[in-house]
Design an enzyme around this catalytic site. Sequence first.
Site, PDB file in Angstrom:
ATOM      1  N   ASP A 122      73.734 -47.008 -47.250  1.00  0.00           N
ATOM      2  CA  ASP A 122      74.035 -47.285 -48.656  1.00  0.00           C
ATOM      3  C   ASP A 122      75.231 -48.199 -48.848  1.00  0.00           C
ATOM      4  O   ASP A 122      75.758 -48.301 -49.959  1.00  0.00           O
ATOM      5  CB  ASP A 122      74.261 -45.972 -49.403  1.00  0.00           C
ATOM      6  CG  ASP A 122      72.961 -45.236 -49.668  1.00  0.00           C
ATOM      7  OD1 ASP A 122      71.964 -45.902 -49.984  1.00  0.00           O
ATOM      8  OD2 ASP A 122      72.953 -44.000 -49.557  1.00  0.00           O
ATOM      9  N   ASP A 181      64.545 -46.169 -50.464  1.00  0.00           N
ATOM     10  CA  ASP A 181      65.785 -46.578 -51.133  1.00  0.00           C
ATOM     11  C   ASP A 181      66.448 -47.761 -50.429  1.00  0.00           C
ATOM     12  O   ASP A 181      67.151 -48.564 -51.061  1.00  0.00           O
ATOM     13  CB  ASP A 181      66.793 -45.428 -51.149  1.00  0.00           C
ATOM     14  CG  ASP A 181      66.208 -44.082 -51.515  1.00  0.00           C
ATOM     15  OD1 ASP A 181      65.090 -43.778 -51.059  1.00  0.00           O
ATOM     16  OD2 ASP A 181      66.884 -43.313 -52.211  1.00  0.00           O
TER      17      ASP A 181
END
Length: 290
Positions: A122, A181
């Site tokens: 991330d 994601d």
Amino acid sequence: MVQTTPMNLLRFTIRPILFPCFLAGLFFGEAFSQNASLDNAIATSITQLSNAQAYPNKSSYPRSVYYDGTIKRVNPGDWTCGFFPGQLWLMYEYTKQDTWKTQAQEWTAGLEGQKYNTSTHDVGFVMYSSFGNGLRLNNNDSYKYILLQAASSLSKRYNPTIGAIQSWSNNARYTCPVIIDNMMNLELLFWASKESGDPAFSNIATQHALTTIANHVRADNSFYHVVDFDPTTGAVIKKDNFQGLNPSSTWARGQAWGLYGFTMSYRETGDSRFLDQAKKIADLITSHPS
């Protein structure tokens, strides 16, 4: 790059660097509800962002709101940490007021240490939303080098045998998980290739997107949330939904990650395979029962 206008603040399918403003509505109120006027939406956003930034600890980031109305805060390293500084940068772009720029700089500064974080996929969410907006709006060379280091850290999670960036670390449930994601984190790598002239970053991002098409897509063009790989052989161990109703459900947010990520990948590469996949996802979303 796309400039922030009142209408861009309300669009979902805009550049990822503008994505945090959409999240402001999700995390901090009903600024973007269907019936809100544009003026009310902007006014509400200003109020909510003002309240959220009025906090002395600029390394404790607002993430969501508890039922009693208090703000849940998280430390740097949480995957949402870049969104709030990104929102402040966008409000500075919209208002041209230096007070927002000052707040954006202060909240962005607390994330610099994440440029060395190789423990999460991330990094793109965290760094490109914050430092990326800061670089675009303030042309700060130090931000450029921070982002390049972040891209280098992200690329260390790439497994060439699998052809993808590992998302989470191995755990009791997964060996080498890759989640949908991750498509949202690839833009940092595409940017890094253009900025540095090193094609390695772009090559990793492109191959990751191709691997995602090959393994995450179901027959109806929805996505599995997680594909778990054998890191040594590259073989698929299992396909799963860590989030969503069950392993065979269509997890709405995952489809949004895919739609955005493949549209962006097409923009950056011109590879029609990515555009074709994005269109298929859009067709699924627009035709799927609510």
